[in-house]
Design an enzyme around this catalytic site. Sequence first.
Site, PDB file in Angstrom:
ATOM      1  N   GLU A 133       0.822  -1.212   0.000  1.00  0.00           N
ATOM      2  CA  GLU A 133       0.000   0.000   0.000  1.00  0.00           C
ATOM      3  C   GLU A 133       0.856   1.262   0.000  1.00  0.00           C
ATOM      4  O   GLU A 133       0.620   2.197   0.755  1.00  0.00           O
ATOM      5  CB  GLU A 133      -0.947  -0.010   1.201  1.00  0.00           C
ATOM      6  CG  GLU A 133      -1.892  -1.203   1.195  1.00  0.00           C
ATOM      7  CD  GLU A 133      -2.975  -1.144   2.262  1.00  0.00           C
ATOM      8  OE1 GLU A 133      -2.692  -0.668   3.370  1.00  0.00           O
ATOM      9  OE2 GLU A 133      -4.098  -1.586   1.955  1.00  0.00           O
ATOM     10  N   ASP A 185      -8.373  -8.961   3.759  1.00  0.00           N
ATOM     11  CA  ASP A 185      -8.140  -7.893   4.729  1.00  0.00           C
ATOM     12  C   ASP A 185      -9.201  -7.819   5.817  1.00  0.00           C
ATOM     13  O   ASP A 185     -10.061  -6.945   5.772  1.00  0.00           O
ATOM     14  CB  ASP A 185      -8.081  -6.548   3.971  1.00  0.00           C
ATOM     15  CG  ASP A 185      -7.529  -5.437   4.836  1.00  0.00           C
ATOM     16  OD1 ASP A 185      -7.067  -5.725   5.950  1.00  0.00           O
ATOM     17  OD2 ASP A 185      -7.559  -4.279   4.397  1.00  0.00           O
ATOM     18  N   GLU A 233     -12.725  -2.343  11.966  1.00  0.00           N
ATOM     19  CA  GLU A 233     -12.714  -1.532  10.749  1.00  0.00           C
ATOM     20  C   GLU A 233     -13.817  -1.939   9.777  1.00  0.00           C
ATOM     21  O   GLU A 233     -14.444  -1.091   9.150  1.00  0.00           O
ATOM     22  CB  GLU A 233     -11.339  -1.676  10.087  1.00  0.00           C
ATOM     23  CG  GLU A 233     -11.229  -1.021   8.727  1.00  0.00           C
ATOM     24  CD  GLU A 233      -9.842  -1.205   8.107  1.00  0.00           C
ATOM     25  OE1 GLU A 233      -8.973  -1.832   8.742  1.00  0.00           O
ATOM     26  OE2 GLU A 233      -9.640  -0.703   6.994  1.00  0.00           O
TER      27      GLU A 233
HETATM   28  C1  BDP Z   1      -6.172  -2.175   6.046  1.00  0.00           C
HETATM   29  C2  BDP Z   1      -6.457  -0.810   6.574  1.00  0.00           C
HETATM   30  C3  BDP Z   1      -5.287   0.119   6.475  1.00  0.00           C
HETATM   31  C4  BDP Z   1      -4.053  -0.552   7.037  1.00  0.00           C
HETATM   32  C5  BDP Z   1      -3.816  -1.851   6.321  1.00  0.00           C
HETATM   33  C6  BDP Z   1      -2.672  -2.654   6.909  1.00  0.00           C
HETATM   34  O1  BDP Z   1      -7.549  -0.279   5.858  1.00  0.00           O
HETATM   35  O2  BDP Z   1      -5.624   1.284   7.193  1.00  0.00           O
HETATM   36  O3  BDP Z   1      -2.945   0.272   6.920  1.00  0.00           O
HETATM   37  O4  BDP Z   1      -4.938  -2.670   6.432  1.00  0.00           O
HETATM   38  O5  BDP Z   1      -2.957  -3.625   7.584  1.00  0.00           O
HETATM   39  O6  BDP Z   1      -7.109  -3.016   6.636  1.00  0.00           O
HETATM   40  O7  BDP Z   1      -1.528  -2.328   6.703  1.00  0.00           O
END
Ligand code: BDP
Length: 719
Positions: free
Chosen positions: A305, A379, A407
């Site tokens: 990401e 996720d 989340e």
């Molecule tokens: C996702 C979240 C994000 C996190 C990412 C992670 O939306 O905010 O940074 O995972 O785990 O679930 O790195």
Amino acid sequence: MKSWSKLLGAVLALALLAPAWAQEEDGYDLWLRYRPLAGAERAAVLRHARTLVAPAAPSPTVQAALDELRRGVQGMTGRAPTAAGRAAAGAIVLGTPASLPAALRPSALAALGREGYVIRRMAPGVTVIAANTDTGLLYGAFAWLRAVGTGVAPDRIDERAVPKLQLRVLNHWDNLDRTVERGYAGESIWDWWALPDVRERRYVDYARANASLGINGAVLNNVNAKPEILTAPWIAKTAALADVLRPYGIRVYLSARFSTPLELQETDTADPLAPEVAAWWRRKADEIYRAIPDFGGFLVKANSEGQPGPQDYRRSHADGANMLAAAVAPHGGVVMWRAFVYAAENPVDRARQAYDEFQPLDGKFAPNVLVQVKNGPIDFQPREPFHPLFGAMPKTPLMLEFQITKEYLGYATHLAYLGPLFEETLRSETGRKAAQAAAGLTVAQVIEGAQVPGPLTGMAGVANIGSARTWSGSHFDQANWYAFGRLAWDPQASSRAIAREWAAQTFTRVPRALDDIVALMMDSREAVVNYMTPLGLHHIMGTGHHHGPAPWVADLARPEWNPVYYHKADRGGIGFDRTSTGSNALAQYAPGVAQRYADPRTTPETLLLWFHRLPWDHPMPSGRTLWAELAARYDLGVTQARGLRTRWAALAPFVDVRRHAEVAARLDVQAAEAQWWRDACLAYFQSVSGLPLPPGVRPPAQPLEYYKALRFPYAPGHG
Ligand code: BDP
């Protein structure tokens, strides 16, 4: 004077006798409430905890154990035990093999290791809490209090426990400006600005709560880390927190940004194979360990990401992890290297990418590296199959990462007890075997180290803790912190038993009420699955903040950010084909598992659309078509959410007014939002399928355009 003291006595007596619901509680005490017992129970505790016997000159850890026992017994009986030098009837004796006289030494203490404990009656009326270390004694003290708090008679407490995992760690996604990524419980608990000088009392209470569960590590900052966290002022702040947490057996860790030396302009590159980079990290580790001798190590999110990582220099994840591991190894530190990776340029099914990337690196990591793998391949969705990496890297310690903060399950406003979600992953059968073993391994056995010899094992939970008075943003969200801690101690424990334990300490021990609270908790996560993502749907939530439904979103820059990527609904059908005719992500599972999931008829209904794309008229086991089944599930979810509300209403006589009302208000939101999810999703899926609503299914309250137009610019937890 006399009448005053009489009055005072009467008030005190009233306070002790008043029914639970009359005493207002705000949730700050968590499950460590130690509320007054009555009658025979009180008398029994008094009889068994008149005095405390501890080694002379107790360490801060033993002192914490004694303080907790005093606080607990005082709270439950109105009288604190006194210190005594010698064990007599009515004593609780805390001791290690070195301090306990032979007659009071339980057998087989060596097998308790560094953190286990035993609680046993070693002489008439004498309770011994024994362990090899002071931390073990602290855990034993909490275990004694938990037993009493859940209704075990003091003379029946007989317990021996050893944690099955070595690292039991909270991951705080807390930013340096005190915001919390995906946090729904107020600001960060860490008042970074006032640290290191101001040390809030709350930090001690945080440590007590964690120690009561056996949580022994905390990563203090967000995995999306800033370079500044590794500069001298922040190391000093971290050291101050480490000092507070240390007596409670908790080590601190930091998330490290891979490009830190480059961004601080102290090197010209962040290439892990460049000698100047490795040297910088060694110096940095030395600096940290000078301030924090028991620093745990680093957690790293790299090449994920948009975060920097070794691949920016055409190096592998192993190259990156091993370089950092070498820096902390001389100090006994570890690196927790996250496998949560997927790349913008990669057209391959996102669910496949972590495995594709990491599985070939099995055996290439340094001995002090754990690869930290999320429970499922996408996720933290309300439901995912277990991650195919579990069992597929037999030469690498795998640390399981759960998300405690919700989340994707309604933030802290929806009630969703995550114990069943955690348990579902842990009990999943991987179809992989340990060398020479006959039976296949569950995920729990994999992370317990069945395949990898050596002591590095662990579980991480993305914390749901903030500065909210309730800690977790709601009373029931405390149960998720609790369940994580208990399952990290024993990944094979039962989530139902854990719910019962938590609710007995948090709300009531009245059996009927306790049964109802536990049942409500156990049903809650499935309700969320039904009204959000039934039948294996996933990732259809709002963009960015992830609040509410948005299955229609199709215009985001990266394909795998769009909900349409995950459900692929159109006139022809719905679902993601991950079999050999599709992305073949299924091939990443062991043959037995892959085979079972390859056929829609043998795939559990709960994961159907995760693995299969099916026509809308696909016949379901219920006799309905897929379309009718989907609608029925959404309806069931709404009914279940409303049911949580009425079931909770009936519990009013057993819960104090304030906490009851605070839960009830959230359940109203949940029922309304369940309806919203159902309506918006059905409106959308109907629009793409072109089918009429199945018979008997009520039309959504609003037209699709209404749901599409909703915006939430101020939703919490999203920077
Ligand atoms: C996702 C979240 C994000 C996190 C990412 C992670 O939306 O905010 O940074 O995972 O785990 O679930 O790195």
